[in-house]
Write a protein that holds these residues in place. Structure first.
Motif, PDB file in Angstrom:
ATOM      1  N   GLN A  12      51.215  39.581  50.148  1.00  0.00           N
ATOM      2  CA  GLN A  12      50.542  41.034  49.611  1.00  0.00           C
ATOM      3  C   GLN A  12      49.148  40.962  48.099  1.00  0.00           C
ATOM      4  O   GLN A  12      47.835  40.767  47.895  1.00  0.00           O
ATOM      5  N   MET A  13      49.991  39.971  47.296  1.00  0.00           N
ATOM      6  CA  MET A  13      49.607  39.930  46.366  1.00  0.00           C
ATOM      7  C   MET A  13      47.874  39.211  46.209  1.00  0.00           C
ATOM      8  O   MET A  13      47.162  38.902  45.726  1.00  0.00           O
ATOM      9  N   LEU A  14      48.068  38.007  47.084  1.00  0.00           N
ATOM     10  CA  LEU A  14      47.171  37.072  47.164  1.00  0.00           C
ATOM     11  C   LEU A  14      46.079  37.973  47.592  1.00  0.00           C
ATOM     12  O   LEU A  14      44.601  37.391  47.823  1.00  0.00           O
ATOM     13  N   LYS A  15      46.594  38.357  48.492  1.00  0.00           N
ATOM     14  CA  LYS A  15      45.220  39.334  49.832  1.00  0.00           C
ATOM     15  C   LYS A  15      44.186  40.465  48.594  1.00  0.00           C
ATOM     16  O   LYS A  15      43.278  40.474  48.400  1.00  0.00           O
ATOM     17  N   PHE A  16      45.171  40.686  47.629  1.00  0.00           N
ATOM     18  CA  PHE A  16      45.167  41.939  46.785  1.00  0.00           C
ATOM     19  C   PHE A  16      43.748  41.047  45.550  1.00  0.00           C
ATOM     20  O   PHE A  16      42.654  41.587  45.277  1.00  0.00           O
ATOM     21  N   GLN A  17      44.513  39.988  45.115  1.00  0.00           N
ATOM     22  CA  GLN A  17      43.401  39.256  44.511  1.00  0.00           C
ATOM     23  C   GLN A  17      42.748  38.566  45.229  1.00  0.00           C
ATOM     24  O   GLN A  17      41.073  38.763  43.841  1.00  0.00           O
ATOM     25  N   MET A  18      42.505  37.969  46.060  1.00  0.00           N
ATOM     26  CA  MET A  18      41.907  37.567  46.673  1.00  0.00           C
ATOM     27  C   MET A  18      40.142  38.619  46.908  1.00  0.00           C
ATOM     28  O   MET A  18      38.700  38.878  47.325  1.00  0.00           O
ATOM     29  N   LEU A  19      40.492  39.896  47.368  1.00  0.00           N
ATOM     30  CA  LEU A  19      39.891  41.276  47.068  1.00  0.00           C
ATOM     31  C   LEU A  19      38.943  41.748  46.081  1.00  0.00           C
ATOM     32  O   LEU A  19      38.030  41.479  46.769  1.00  0.00           O
ATOM     33  N   ASN A  20      39.432  41.274  45.174  1.00  0.00           N
ATOM     34  CA  ASN A  20      39.100  41.483  43.932  1.00  0.00           C
ATOM     35  C   ASN A  20      37.862  40.538  44.223  1.00  0.00           C
ATOM     36  O   ASN A  20      37.129  40.902  43.063  1.00  0.00           O
ATOM     37  N   VAL A  21      38.119  39.283  43.861  1.00  0.00           N
ATOM     38  CA  VAL A  21      37.522  38.193  43.840  1.00  0.00           C
ATOM     39  C   VAL A  21      35.764  38.459  44.588  1.00  0.00           C
ATOM     40  O   VAL A  21      35.001  37.932  43.874  1.00  0.00           O
ATOM     41  N   ILE A  22      36.487  38.709  45.656  1.00  0.00           N
ATOM     42  CA  ILE A  22      35.232  38.510  46.542  1.00  0.00           C
ATOM     43  C   ILE A  22      34.714  40.090  46.966  1.00  0.00           C
ATOM     44  O   ILE A  22      33.514  40.297  47.093  1.00  0.00           O
ATOM     45  N   GLY A  23      34.992  41.299  46.615  1.00  0.00           N
ATOM     46  CA  GLY A  23      34.355  42.431  46.180  1.00  0.00           C
ATOM     47  C   GLY A  23      33.403  42.524  44.970  1.00  0.00           C
ATOM     48  O   GLY A  23      33.310  43.302  44.223  1.00  0.00           O
ATOM     49  N   ASN A  24      33.723  40.851  43.806  1.00  0.00           N
ATOM     50  CA  ASN A  24      32.820  40.947  42.341  1.00  0.00           C
ATOM     51  C   ASN A  24      31.679  40.247  43.093  1.00  0.00           C
ATOM     52  O   ASN A  24      31.831  39.297  42.673  1.00  0.00           O
ATOM     53  N   PRO A  25      30.685  41.373  42.569  1.00  0.00           N
ATOM     54  CA  PRO A  25      29.231  40.502  42.597  1.00  0.00           C
ATOM     55  C   PRO A  25      29.068  39.385  41.863  1.00  0.00           C
ATOM     56  O   PRO A  25      27.558  38.648  41.656  1.00  0.00           O
ATOM     57  N   TYR A  26      29.015  39.321  40.360  1.00  0.00           N
ATOM     58  CA  TYR A  26      28.747  39.002  39.428  1.00  0.00           C
ATOM     59  C   TYR A  26      29.879  37.438  40.069  1.00  0.00           C
ATOM     60  O   TYR A  26      28.625  36.424  39.579  1.00  0.00           O
ATOM     61  N   VAL A  27      29.808  36.659  40.548  1.00  0.00           N
ATOM     62  CA  VAL A  27      30.779  35.393  40.874  1.00  0.00           C
ATOM     63  C   VAL A  27      29.923  35.281  42.328  1.00  0.00           C
ATOM     64  O   VAL A  27      29.867  33.554  42.268  1.00  0.00           O
TER      65      VAL A  27
END
Length: 265
Positions: A12-27
């Protein structure tokens, strides 16, 4: 031991953090697309000014090795710091602790996701180099040293990013500081079309303190197994790491509640 690791790393936490990274346009923009476009552009300009094609692989490889440092700077120094600053301003880490999710769980899962994204970004970056440019194959020692340097540099960028986010407290200030550092490191490191030798004296002094300068300027020698004097590069890693560690230490001394108070003020 297995049960303890399961509690620290959760799907669950991995999914949460992955969505944060994927949803970050800057990276995606600055960590994946920008390094590839800039490397291809500068490579073509540099090769066009060469008298012959014999030096093209050397110039191309040198440029790509230096441009690789943009990835951890963009993904961690800028992308992670901005994302974490937004979480702090919304009180997300504090609320997670209220539900029994410890800092170590958040940190470990976040690091796993950031590592996966960094690996994917590096693979795409160097694949594009081998497809569209004339990259030279490294020696085994050169490849191992480059990977180690990128790992250490990424850890330093992560520490600095976390410290900046905690000290700046909100999105605006964090974005401003991280963006300034991002482009300052690129300019001083010679990745914006201005070589180290063409920098003014004061800028050369500052550039000598940054690992990106040595990776961009000298790493071709290490990549191809040539003799190299490592001490200046090691000293730059130690200095940059010490500064980042101090900033991170100062940031960790501040409890989560302070951020919420600062935001309300």
């Amino acid at each position: 031991m297995h049960g303890k690791m399961t509690k620290i790393v959760t799907p669950q936490m991995l999914k949460f953090q992955m969505l944060n990274v994927i949803g970050n346009p800057y990276v995606h923009i600055f960590g994946v697309v920008f390094p590839i476009v800039l490397a291809l552009l500068i490579t073509q300009i540099a090769i066009s000014e060469l008298p012959g094609d014999e030096m093209a692989p050397m110039v191309t490889t040198s440029i790509y090795l230096g441009m690789g440092t943009i990835i951890p700077m963009a993904v961690l120094l800028m992308g992670y710091s901005i994302s974490y600053a937004q979480e702090l301003s919304k009180g997300i880490p504090e609320r997670m602790q209220l539900f029994g999710i410890k800092k170590s769980v958040i940190f470990c899962n976040n690091m796993i996701v950031q590592t996966v994204f960094l690996i994917a970004a590096f693979v795409i970056f160097f694949l594009s180099g081998y497809i569209f440019s004339q990259l030279e194959r490294p020696t085994i020692s050169g490849l191992v040293i480059y990977i180690l340097c990128m790992i250490v540099f990424s850890m330093i960028c992560l520490s600095l990013a976390h410290g900046i986010a905690c000290l700046c407290k909100n999105f605006g200030r964090t974005y401003c500081v991280s963006m300034l550092l991002y482009f300052a490191f690129m300019i001083l490191g010679g990745m914006m079309g201005i070589s180290y030798d063409n920098l003014p004296g004061w800028a050369q002094i500052a550039a000598k303190l940054l690992p990106v300068t040595y990776i961009n300027r000298d790493f071709y020698q290490i990549w191809t197994g040539q003799p190299y004097h490592y001490m200046p590069m090691i000293q730059s890693f130690l200095f940059f790491g010490a500064v980042s560690a101090i900033i991170l230490f100062l940031a960790l001394k501040r409890p989560f509640g302070v951020y919420q108070k600062d935001e309300m003020m």
